[in-house]
Design an enzyme around this catalytic site. Structure first.
Site, short mmCIF file in Angstrom:
data_model
loop_
_atom_site.label_atom_id
_atom_site.label_comp_id
_atom_site.label_asym_id
_atom_site.label_seq_id
_atom_site.Cartn_x
_atom_site.Cartn_y
_atom_site.Cartn_z
N LYS A 112 51.05 -85.71 8.78
CA LYS A 112 51.17 -84.04 9.66
C LYS A 112 51.32 -83.08 8.90
O LYS A 112 50.39 -82.66 8.44
CB LYS A 112 51.44 -84.26 11.01
CG LYS A 112 50.80 -85.67 11.54
CD LYS A 112 50.08 -85.01 13.41
CE LYS A 112 49.08 -85.92 14.24
NZ LYS A 112 48.99 -86.23 15.10
N LYS A 194 43.31 -94.93 9.50
CA LYS A 194 43.75 -95.61 11.13
C LYS A 194 42.74 -93.89 11.96
O LYS A 194 42.66 -92.94 11.27
CB LYS A 194 45.12 -95.33 11.78
CG LYS A 194 45.74 -93.60 12.19
CD LYS A 194 46.41 -93.76 13.34
CE LYS A 194 46.77 -92.59 14.24
NZ LYS A 194 46.79 -92.13 15.46
N LYS A 197 42.07 -88.54 15.48
CA LYS A 197 41.65 -86.98 16.94
C LYS A 197 41.12 -86.05 15.63
O LYS A 197 40.23 -84.87 16.09
CB LYS A 197 42.00 -86.97 17.44
CG LYS A 197 42.32 -87.42 18.26
CD LYS A 197 43.12 -86.80 20.05
CE LYS A 197 43.71 -87.68 20.89
NZ LYS A 197 44.68 -87.07 21.47
P1 ATP Z 1 45.68 -88.85 16.85
O1 ATP Z 1 46.02 -89.82 15.75
O2 ATP Z 1 44.29 -89.53 17.33
O3 ATP Z 1 46.08 -87.69 16.75
P2 ATP Z 1 47.62 -89.12 17.85
O4 ATP Z 1 48.30 -90.19 17.65
O5 ATP Z 1 48.32 -87.94 17.79
O6 ATP Z 1 46.63 -89.74 18.15
P3 ATP Z 1 47.56 -89.56 21.20
O7 ATP Z 1 46.33 -88.90 21.26
O8 ATP Z 1 48.79 -88.75 21.40
O9 ATP Z 1 47.91 -89.12 19.76
O10 ATP Z 1 47.78 -91.03 21.07
C1 ATP Z 1 47.78 -91.82 22.35
C2 ATP Z 1 47.50 -93.59 22.28
O11 ATP Z 1 46.51 -93.68 21.15
C3 ATP Z 1 49.36 -93.50 21.82
O12 ATP Z 1 49.87 -94.65 22.26
C4 ATP Z 1 48.56 -94.35 19.61
O13 ATP Z 1 49.46 -95.02 18.98
C5 ATP Z 1 47.26 -94.70 20.32
N1 ATP Z 1 46.68 -94.00 19.22
C6 ATP Z 1 46.07 -92.93 18.46
N2 ATP Z 1 45.27 -93.81 17.12
C7 ATP Z 1 44.68 -94.74 17.77
C8 ATP Z 1 44.45 -95.80 17.14
N3 ATP Z 1 43.59 -95.02 15.68
N4 ATP Z 1 44.24 -97.34 17.18
C9 ATP Z 1 45.03 -97.52 18.05
N5 ATP Z 1 46.00 -97.13 19.14
C10 ATP Z 1 45.97 -95.48 18.45
#
Ligand code: ATP
Ligand code: LTN
Length: 327
Positions: A112, A194, A197
């Site tokens: 990040k 992965k 968002k």
């Molecule tokens: P992103 O990377 O999409 O911005 P994030 O991990 O920063 O997402 P959250 O939205 O808080 O943040 O994540 C919510 C849940 O979704 C967490 O349990 C995270 O582990 C899971 N998660 C995020 N992206 C994935 C993915 N690509 N596959 C499976 N689980 C995911």
């Protein structure tokens, strides 16, 4: 006694099917089995700059999406992190027991901070400590998350053990709960990374509020390979990812899925997947629209959630302050 589950989700935009399939859907499916606490982590969201007007709106939208997905406020506490001040207070105390080297090892921070267009905040570096506070405040047994959060939960365990070894038994040591299938949903346009968002490319992710036309366009454009056979084969990441998404939406066993698409090409799989996703999301989207017509109801659910969890957090925080010698 039911085990206590706690998880968090950031209000940083419309959630995608990776968040949904790996996290939210599993929270919903096991809601009766556990005692459930779900936290909308707005303090985590601001570790990267957020437009204040948009953030406020997104908190409410995320709450509505969780409820539309099946989180039942009668069975689960849902609240906003910044409304329960013990989260920030415990994070400060834990900071004072966290070696900087432990934070330096966190892979999410490394990734990040590279993506960060502006200066990297201390909050982003400290993110895992706040997450540890979220978890440890509640004597949590299980933390259901996607694969990317495993390291952070291990960090919370390590901090808890360290604190306990200095002051005697204080925190319960939580376990991570990662789904066997779909713990890491990949980007449709880049199946080796992965789904995230923060990637703004149109074809990268399917969001829970996408229209049927958007879903069609994104799945049809999803990257596959030049083969034809449809098998669960991890060495072909594009098609494997689509199959896993299909599996998680339909809940069909793998052999049935492979048989269903035997002799058919990738287009047949994509077309069926499109229909499956659209049909799954349709009722969710209509529940969401209804909920958003009455934002007072959402606010009152969040308010009630915060009121219900505060006493749990205050008890833990008081015990920690006593141990450390604070007033
Ligand atoms: P992103 O990377 O999409 O911005 P994030 O991990 O920063 O997402 P959250 O939205 O808080 O943040 O994540 C919510 C849940 O979704 C967490 O349990 C995270 O582990 C899971 N998660 C995020 N992206 C994935 C993915 N690509 N596959 C499976 N689980 C995911
Ligand atoms: N870091 C997580 C969100 C999160 C969380 C938590 C998850 C914050 N606090 C406590 C589980 C338990 C993420 O980015 N997905």
């Amino acid at each position: 006694m039911r085990k206590r589950v706690l998880s968090g989700i950031q209000p940083t935009g419309n959630i995608h099917i990776g968040n949904y399939l790996a996290a939210v859907q599993n929270w919903v499916l096991r809601q009766d089995e556990f005692e459930n606490i779900f936290c909308i982590v707005d303090l985590h969201a601001i570790t990267i700059y957020q437009d204040p007007r948009i953030l406020k709106r997104q908190i409410r939208q995320l709450a509505a999406l969780l409820i539309a997905s099946g989180i039942d406020p009668q069975k689960s506490f849902v609240f906003v992190q910044s409304q329960v001040s013990a989260h920030a207070q415990l994070a400060w105390i834990l900071n004072c027991f966290t070696p900087m080297g432990w934070l330096n090892r966190m892979t999410q921070f490394k990734e990040k901070s590279k993506e960060c267009k502006n200066e990297v905040s201390t909050g982003l570096f400290d993110y895992p400590v706040l997450m540890a506070a979220d978890i440890l405040l509640y004597e949590t047994d299980l933390v259901p998350v996607g694969e990317d959060q495993k390291q952070h939960v291990e960090f919370a365990r390590d901090i808890a053990k360290r604190f306990n070894s200095i002051y005697g038994p204080t925190f319960k040591i939580p376990e991570v709960l990662i789904p066997e299938v779909g713990a890491r949903i990949m980007g449709l346009d880049e199946p080796t990374k992965k789904m995230s968002k923060s990637k703004e490319r149109f074809g990268h992710a399917i969001y829970l509020l996408d229209s049927p036309d958007q879903i069609r366009a994104k799945i049809m454009a999803a990257v596959t390979d030049s083969g034809r056979d449809i098998h669960f084969d991890q060495s072909r990441p594009g098609i494997y990812n689509l199959l896993v998404i299909y599996e998680l939406f339909t809940k069909y066993p793998r052999p049935d899925i492979e048989r269903r698409f035997e002799g058919k090409g990738y287009v047949a799989l994509k077309k069926e997947l499109i229909e499956v996703i659209i049909e799954h999301l349709r009722p969710l989207q209509s529940r969401y629209q209804k909920l958003m017509e009455d934002s007072g109801q959402i606010d009152s659910i969040l308010q009630k959630g915060a009121v219900a969890v505060r006493p749990i957090t205050e008890k833990t925080l008081a015990a920690v302050k006593e141990k450390v010698g604070l007033w």
